[in-house]
Scaffold this motif. Structure first.
Motif, PDB file in Angstrom:
ATOM      1  N   MET A 310     -19.292 -50.704 -56.069  1.00 14.27           N
ATOM      2  CA  MET A 310     -19.656 -51.533 -54.984  1.00 14.27           C
ATOM      3  C   MET A 310     -18.597 -52.360 -54.760  1.00 14.27           C
ATOM      4  N   HIS A 311     -17.702 -53.091 -55.704  1.00 17.44           N
ATOM      5  CA  HIS A 311     -16.737 -53.935 -55.386  1.00 17.44           C
ATOM      6  C   HIS A 311     -15.450 -53.281 -54.693  1.00 17.44           C
ATOM      7  N   LEU A 312     -15.165 -52.160 -55.084  1.00 19.44           N
ATOM      8  CA  LEU A 312     -14.088 -51.244 -54.538  1.00 19.44           C
ATOM      9  C   LEU A 312     -14.434 -50.690 -53.209  1.00 19.44           C
ATOM     10  N   ASP A 313     -15.739 -50.828 -52.867  1.00 21.23           N
ATOM     11  CA  ASP A 313     -16.255 -50.085 -51.580  1.00 21.23           C
ATOM     12  C   ASP A 313     -15.784 -48.743 -51.612  1.00 21.23           C
ATOM     13  N   ALA A 314     -16.280 -48.114 -52.410  1.00 22.13           N
ATOM     14  CA  ALA A 314     -15.930 -46.294 -52.567  1.00 22.13           C
ATOM     15  C   ALA A 314     -16.509 -45.626 -51.545  1.00 22.13           C
ATOM     16  N   GLU A 315     -16.136 -44.321 -51.684  1.00 21.25           N
ATOM     17  CA  GLU A 315     -16.660 -43.377 -50.428  1.00 21.25           C
ATOM     18  C   GLU A 315     -17.983 -43.435 -50.179  1.00 21.25           C
ATOM     19  N   LYS A 316     -18.685 -42.913 -49.199  1.00 16.67           N
ATOM     20  CA  LYS A 316     -20.036 -42.840 -49.187  1.00 16.67           C
ATOM     21  C   LYS A 316     -20.617 -41.898 -50.114  1.00 16.67           C
ATOM     22  N   GLU A 317     -19.979 -40.807 -50.297  1.00 15.45           N
ATOM     23  CA  GLU A 317     -20.577 -39.812 -51.355  1.00 15.45           C
ATOM     24  C   GLU A 317     -20.904 -40.267 -52.668  1.00 15.45           C
ATOM     25  N   MET A 318     -19.941 -41.046 -53.297  1.00 15.76           N
ATOM     26  CA  MET A 318     -20.023 -41.762 -54.585  1.00 15.76           C
ATOM     27  C   MET A 318     -21.161 -42.808 -54.482  1.00 15.76           C
ATOM     28  N   MET A 319     -21.280 -43.503 -53.343  1.00 17.14           N
ATOM     29  CA  MET A 319     -22.176 -44.408 -53.090  1.00 17.14           C
ATOM     30  C   MET A 319     -23.809 -43.895 -53.279  1.00 17.14           C
ATOM     31  N   SER A 320     -23.562 -42.746 -52.502  1.00 21.28           N
ATOM     32  CA  SER A 320     -24.996 -42.003 -52.562  1.00 21.28           C
ATOM     33  C   SER A 320     -25.448 -41.385 -53.966  1.00 21.28           C
ATOM     34  N   GLN A 321     -24.339 -41.009 -54.820  1.00 21.79           N
ATOM     35  CA  GLN A 321     -24.631 -40.514 -56.117  1.00 21.79           C
ATOM     36  C   GLN A 321     -25.103 -41.858 -57.046  1.00 21.79           C
ATOM     37  N   CYS A 322     -24.604 -42.983 -56.744  1.00 22.13           N
ATOM     38  CA  CYS A 322     -24.966 -44.085 -57.485  1.00 22.13           C
ATOM     39  C   CYS A 322     -26.587 -44.387 -56.975  1.00 22.13           C
ATOM     40  N   VAL A 323     -26.818 -44.345 -55.791  1.00 23.54           N
ATOM     41  CA  VAL A 323     -28.081 -44.547 -55.520  1.00 23.54           C
ATOM     42  C   VAL A 323     -29.085 -43.451 -56.147  1.00 23.54           C
TER      43      VAL A 323
END
Length: 1021
Positions: A310-323
């Motif tokens: 979250m801090h590094l504002d990763a790509e949306k694909e990785m954010m989706s994987q986190c969720v």
């Protein structure tokens, strides 16, 4: 001998444990202390072993809570013993008995230092452990360099270096100004190359502390941290003793990822790619297993990785994987894992573009509301509150209403408040909002605050289309055999105001409305009776010409309560009875309540109350941050062309963000939501204004734009800053301003007023009002500029550029190029004071309105006194410090002439207004003043400043001023600053800085209202 000695200690402990009561214990302890004192007095006949035994007994007695001051010296003396057993006891007992300020510690400093620099590793470890445990300033000053040498020494064993790193960490945390870490970037980079994981883990703990204080100095260490994570993720060269349930050194992984979060970004593409590969491996390789210990370790790593993503504002694909991963966690049976999943999903709401992904798990989150564990239910409620928007508000609010009937009592108040706020913010139409609030009152009346039903009354009052519907719904609820008293209040008020709109409906004649309300009178409390009396008066007013039968019934009630012991009820009954005899004139006297002014919601203010539980407060702030698409918030005026607020009118326009700037400080400026927010005056049928105590938390109403040149009541003038030529019209050198548009009021006086207070208007002309609200903490400040468009046409080509002096670091958020009609833009401005200076920052502001291009340069009130913090010093504190600062450049003295004569008390008030505290009684001469303050900047940190003013009773136009501090530049700048205030003193004593004062609720003129940045539009607290 040894056996008997150990037996003696064991027997004493057994005796203590066998004591039947506290008195018996005290007698046994007193007996033993007498014995120990006697043996210590005969120290010559005491062997090292016996001394060690008695010191152990003394420590045990101390742990029981008894005073053993007489034995402190004996414990300290054991530190210098040549043998390990006695030395160990000395170090342990000294660490337990003495705090960092104890005088006896000075006796041991040389011995401790000899052990640290010696060759005996065991003694080194004992000494480092004690220094780390105590962590005093004297230890830091004397021993920190030696500890640093041990840490970077290549000849020391890893065991000693680990302890040295942790000892240095403790000293740095306690005394960062004493431990010299300048130029340590290269040494830390070397330590991060360490192959021994024990030393590396301890060094990483130290690195986290260093980088949290100043990340700029350690950019060279960032690639090293990424390599450490790569090594751990691939399990390369990881000894078995540092592998925990198959996870390579989870503690080191967590610390390393924590350190990386202190760096704002990672510029190098190769480093960034390597880091994201490691994070991807962590995300893919973490799953829920049966072993609790392994779960704890792997989840600690995983959640730190999520925070870094979250801090590094990763790509949306990785954010989706986190969720998606968190979605798995909230569906498992293990309650701890579900809790962590919900908590981290709430944090994910801060990230842009993931809210839609989180919505996919809405059903599972709602299921968590029914979890047996109350902590999980609370986290689920926080998450639902944070993820709610227009698209899912109906579903979430309806679920909350259903859950309300079965929720435990500890959560119902919070649940009711959040349901009311969500219904208010995201209602698709206002009739739905009325339905929700009435259901809320019906189901949880005991837990619904008055603010909630005040809100629904305000919406109904301000929207004519809603009034018949609301009155009809209130009439339906009154048909229920048993309703809550809050429902009686809101129904009675609505029917009193609008029952005449239902006259043609069956069962809604004035007499029938009166009857059904009057049925509730015997069961309500005295606080509700005044509202019912007001309703009766309103019903009587709407039945003109009067129905004699109904009139007599209502008059009988008024007569009954004319002798009531409650003053409020009695007064209303007497006045309504008198008014109701005026016949048709009653229509004018008891006319409908006027529309409420537009203000911020009291419910949202209540939700942001600092006394709210910390977890609830964090969720509220997360939601407020998530709502902001940009730092610039545009609050529009919901007044339509015909003068009435339309139903469903939006009051918050989101400006698309063009940069990933930091969100505004939560709690200082918060968005109001997406519905028209109308702040309440409490409903009352009494035509008089509501009482001040109820309106105390409300902002003033919308100010009407005034004619150019309106007089403004401003703060008195003063001279602050330097290097800027002041013109009364604008803060630019004379001759450079060619604006056809002239300011309203004196802009220079507005600036000087803001130098003494934290909120107010900086500049105003016929088209725009620029206000400021500020918060100052130490050497940092957070300001918010309020740019308010006063007209019905947009302001175009808006530009705001900060011209900071060299000593201030300032960062202004994105300012939109267009300000909509009758709107206010909120732009956060971060300020950091680097060093002392009187130079002033300038705001270069320009905009276009019609054919007029306006450009002004305005001084910003980020002046020297904003970084002062008053401190009251005693005689014992003042004089040693005063004597230690001997002569220039640390102590400067000057005779100041040209001072306006004033009483000594007035001069003291002047100093206090600039956060310089006058300390009475320190100077024996009654004609002198002694004052003190603390100055904060990045270079000086907290620096004590001392001032002495010597006045001449025969000539008040001159005085001698002496200023002293530990920084030469600060001494000079503060002396000149105070000199400027004394030489050009305002005609009235400035007011002391205070919390922003809420404007009056009914300003009598544009001038009065325009002196507050929130008076143009209710845009901030």
């Amino acid at each position: 001998m040894a056996l008997s000695g150990m037996r003696g200690l064991s027997v004493f402990i057994s005796d203590i444990r066998n004591c039947q009561n506290k008195e018996a214990e005290r007698l046994r302890v007193d007996k033993e202390l007498g014995n120990v004192r006697t043996r210590f007095k005969n120290e010559k006949g005491l062997s090292p072993y016996e001394k060690k035994k008695y010191v152990w007994k003394m420590l045990y007695i101390y742990m029981l809570g008894y005073d053993v001051d007489f034995g402190h010296m004996e414990a300290v003396s054991l530190i210098s013993a040549p043998k390990y057993p006695e030395k160990q006891v000395g170090y342990i007992v000294t660490s337990c008995l003495l705090n960092e300020n104890h005088d006896f510690l000075r006796l041991a400093i040389n011995t401790v230092r000899n052990d640290i620099i010696g060759r005996n590793e065991t003694f080194q470890c004992l000494a480092l452990t004690m220094v780390g445990n105590i962590g005093g300033r004297e230890f830091a000053e004397s021993l920190a360099p030696d500890v640093q040498k041990l840490l970077i020494s290549s000849s020391c064993r890893p065991l000693v270096r680990k302890k040295a790193a942790l000892c240095l960490l403790r000293l740095y945390r306690k005394n960062p100004d004493v431990v010299n870490v300048d130029g340590w970037a290269d040494r830390m980079a070397q330590l991060l190359d360490e192959r021994d994981l024990g030393v590396l883990t301890s060094s990483m703990s130290l690195f986290v502390a260093l980088v949290s204080n100043n990340h700029e100095a350690y950019w060279s260490c960032l690639p090293k941290c990424v390599k450490i994570l790569e090594r751990l993720a691939r399990n390369q060269d990881i000894p078995q003793e540092y592998t925990y349930y198959g996870i390579p050194s989870p503690w080191l992984q967590v610390k390393t990822m924590r350190a990386l979060q202190y760096f704002p970004t990672i510029e190098d593409p190769n480093t960034r790619r390597s880091l994201f590969e490691v994070l991807q491996r962590i995300l893919m390789g973490t799953d829920v297993v049966k072993n609790v210990n392994k779960n704890n370790a792997s989840h600690a790593v995983l959640f730190e990785a999520l925070a870094l993503v979250m801090h590094l504002d990763a790509e949306k694909e990785m954010m989706s994987q986190c969720v998606a991963l968190l979605g798995k966690f909230i569906s498992v049976r293990e309650p701890n894992i579900r809790y962590l999943g919900l908590e981290n999903m709430t944090r994910m709401l801060m990230v842009t573009d993931v809210q839609d992904i989180i919505k996919r798990h809405q059903a599972q989150i709602i299921t968590s509301l029914k979890d047996p564990d109350v902590s999980i239910r609370r986290r689920a409620l926080d998450l639902l509150y944070g993820m709610c928007d227009v698209s899912n508000a109906k579903d979430i609010v309806e679920e909350l209403l259903q859950y309300l009937s079965s929720a435990d009592f500890a959560m119902r108040e919070e649940l009711s408040l959040k349901a009311a706020i969500l219904a208010e913010k995201f209602a698709p139409d206002l009739s739905w909002y009325v339905d929700v609030i009435l259901q809320l009152i019906d189901k949880a009346g005991d837990f619904v605050s008055d603010d909630i039903w005040f809100r629904v009354v305000q919406f109904v009052t301000n929207n004519e289309d809603l009034q018949p519907y609301a009155a009809a719904k209130a009439r339906e609820y009154l048909d229920k055999p048993a309703i809550h008293e809050t429902m009686v209040k809101v129904s009675a008020y609505l029917l009193g105001e609008y029952s005449h709109l239902l006259a043609r409906r069956p069962g809604c004649s004035p007499k029938e409305i009166f009857s059904i309300i009057h049925e509730k009178l015997p069961s309500v409390s005295t606080s509700t009776i005044p509202i019912l009396l007001s309703t009766y008066a309103k019903i009587l007013m709407h039945t003109q010409p009067a129905d004699p039968e109904l009139q007599n019934l209502i008059w009988a009630i008024f007569n009954k309560y004319e002798s009531c012991i409650d003053v409020e009820i009695q007064q209303r009954a007497v006045e309504y009875f008198s008014l109701s005899r005026k016949g048709a004139a009653l229509m004018d006297i008891l006319a409908e309540m006027p529309k409420f002014p537009e203000r911020q919601s009291a419910l949202i203010k209540k939700a942001e109350d600092p006394e709210v539980d910390a977890a609830e407060q964090s969720a509220i702030k997360l939601r407020n941050q998530q709502q902001q698409m940009s730092n610039a918030l545009v609050v529009t005026d919901p007044v339509s062309t015909n003068g009435t607020p339309p139903v469903g009118q939006l009051s918050l326009v989101k400006v698309p963000s063009m940069t990933s700037s930091v969100a505004a400080e939560p709690g200082l400026i918060q968005p109001n939501g997406t519905l028209t927010i109308v702040d309440p005056q409490p409903p009352s049928a009494d035509p008089q204004p509501p009482s001040a105590d109820i309106l105390g938390d409300l902002l003033g109403p919308l100010a009407i734009e005034g004619p150019p040149g309106s007089a403004v009541q401003s703060e008195p003038n003063a001279v602050l800053g330097k290097g800027v030529v002041v013109d009364g019209a604008a803060i630019v050198p004379v001759g450079e301003q060619a604006n056809a548009v002239q300011p309203i009021g004196n802009t220079a006086e507005r600036f000087h007023a803001l130098c003494l207070k934290d909120s107010g208007v900086l500049y105003e002309d016929p088209y725009i009002q620029i206000g400021i609200k500020a918060e100052w903490r130490g050497h940092q400040g957070r300001l918010v500029l309020f740019l308010g468009n006063k007209n019905t046409s947009p302001l175009l080509s808006v530009q705001a550029i900060i011209l900071p002096p060299a000593h201030l670091k300032m960062e202004l958020s994105l300012v939109p190029e267009t300000i909509p009609p009758r709107a206010q833009v909120q732009c956060p401005l971060e300020v950091m004071n680097l060093r002392p200076s009187r130079d002033v920052a300038v705001l270069d502001f320009s905009y276009k309105f019609g054919a007029n291009m306006v450009n002004v340069k305005l001084r910003l009130p980020a002046v020297l006194n904003k970084f002062l913090q008053p401190i009251n010093v005693t005689t014992e504190e003042f004089f040693p410090q005063w004597r230690s600062l001997s002569g220039p450049p640390l102590k400067l003295q000057e005779v100041v002439r040209g001072v306006r004569p004033m009483p000594l008390m007035e001069m003291a008030n002047l100093f206090n207004s600039y956060w310089v505290t006058v300390c009475p009684g320190l100077d024996p001469n009654p004609n002198n003043l002694v004052a003190s303050t603390t100055f904060y900047s990045e270079s000086t940190r907290a620096m004590l400043c001392l001032i002495r003013i010597e006045t001449d009773p025969a000539d008040r136009t001159q005085l001698r001023m002496t200023v002293a501090s530990g920084d030469p530049t600060l001494t000079f700048e503060l002396k000149e600053f105070l000199k400027e205030q004394l030489v050009s003193i305002p005609t009235a004593t400035p007011r002391a800085p205070a919390a922003p004062v809420s404007p009056v609720s009914q300003p009598t003129s544009t001038a009065a209202a325009s002196n507050d940045p929130g008076a143009l539009l209710a845009g901030f607290l």
